[in-house]
Scaffold this active site. Structure first.
Site, short mmCIF file in Angstrom:
data_model
loop_
_atom_site.label_atom_id
_atom_site.label_comp_id
_atom_site.label_asym_id
_atom_site.label_seq_id
_atom_site.Cartn_x
_atom_site.Cartn_y
_atom_site.Cartn_z
N ARG A 81 0.85 -1.20 0.00
CA ARG A 81 0.00 0.00 0.00
C ARG A 81 0.88 1.24 0.00
O ARG A 81 1.77 1.40 0.83
CB ARG A 81 -0.90 0.01 1.24
CG ARG A 81 -1.63 1.32 1.51
CD ARG A 81 -2.96 1.40 0.82
NE ARG A 81 -3.57 2.71 0.90
CZ ARG A 81 -4.60 3.02 1.66
NH1 ARG A 81 -5.13 2.12 2.46
NH2 ARG A 81 -5.11 4.23 1.62
N ARG A 90 -5.33 1.52 -4.65
CA ARG A 90 -4.48 0.87 -3.64
C ARG A 90 -4.49 -0.64 -3.81
O ARG A 90 -5.47 -1.21 -4.28
CB ARG A 90 -4.93 1.23 -2.24
CG ARG A 90 -6.34 0.75 -1.97
CD ARG A 90 -7.05 1.59 -0.97
NE ARG A 90 -7.39 2.86 -1.56
CZ ARG A 90 -8.34 3.64 -1.14
NH1 ARG A 90 -9.03 3.33 -0.10
NH2 ARG A 90 -8.60 4.76 -1.72
N ASP A 93 -6.65 -1.94 1.34
CA ASP A 93 -7.11 -0.96 2.32
C ASP A 93 -7.84 -1.74 3.40
O ASP A 93 -8.67 -2.60 3.08
CB ASP A 93 -8.05 0.04 1.65
CG ASP A 93 -8.50 1.16 2.58
OD1 ASP A 93 -7.72 1.56 3.45
OD2 ASP A 93 -9.64 1.63 2.42
N ASP A 95 -10.02 -0.93 6.75
CA ASP A 95 -10.66 0.10 7.57
C ASP A 95 -11.34 -0.52 8.79
O ASP A 95 -12.03 -1.52 8.66
CB ASP A 95 -11.74 0.84 6.77
CG ASP A 95 -11.19 1.79 5.74
OD1 ASP A 95 -10.04 2.25 5.89
OD2 ASP A 95 -11.91 2.07 4.75
#
Length: 158
Positions: A81, A90, A93, A95
């Site tokens: 990343r 990317r 990711d 989250d």
């Protein structure tokens, strides 16, 4: 703590990055409970980029939220990343969407995720693995649609 993570990839071998991220999460302080199917989705925020593959995983962790965030960022880094632009393309990711019922408004981490109820690419896989979930807003996961189109790519859980 019951925690939900959103995973996304739109560069390279997207299936590989999602799978590797889930594998990398497993450890003494993190146990992956379940993973949604993979969904292909339109980009959100910046539209001029490749389609994403998204997935949500439910984990159980003994880590505090900031420590979990740092583990996720280390995994992102290991998987290539590069943070060049906000909402850009990317390899991976990860989250933090919901961490138990915790609320955080720190500069480094906002919980629940500030765009949770706006993003169909998070809501669809989250609804799949936690259909009984009551969101931090007090609304049922089934009451919220979010923006964007999502297309399931796989028929069984990964």
């Amino acid at each position: 703590m019951r925690t939900f993570l959103g995973l996304g990839s739109n560069l390279g071998d997207r299936a590989y990055y999602l799978s590797e991220a889930i594998s990398a999460l497993e450890g003494p302080a993190i146990r992956v409970i379940t993973a949604s199917r993979i969904y292909e989705t339109e980009p959100w925020g910046r539209l001029d980029q490749p389609l994403f593959w998204n997935q949500v995983v439910e984990i159980e962790t003994s880590l505090e939220p900031l420590d979990l965030l740092h583990v996720c960022q280390e995994i992102e880094l290991r998987l290539g990343r590069v943070r060049k632009e906000h909402w850009g393309s990317r390899t991976i990711d990860i989250d933090l969407l919901i961490y138990d019922n915790r609320v955080s408004e720190s500069e480094e981490l906002r919980l629940p995720h500030p765009y949770l109820e706006e993003r169909a690419f998070v809501l669809a896989p989250l609804r799949e693995i936690a259909p009984e979930l009551i969101l931090p807003s007090g609304r049922s996961i089934n009451e919220v649609e979010g923006e964007g189109k999502v297309y399931p790519l796989t028929t069984n859980k990964q």
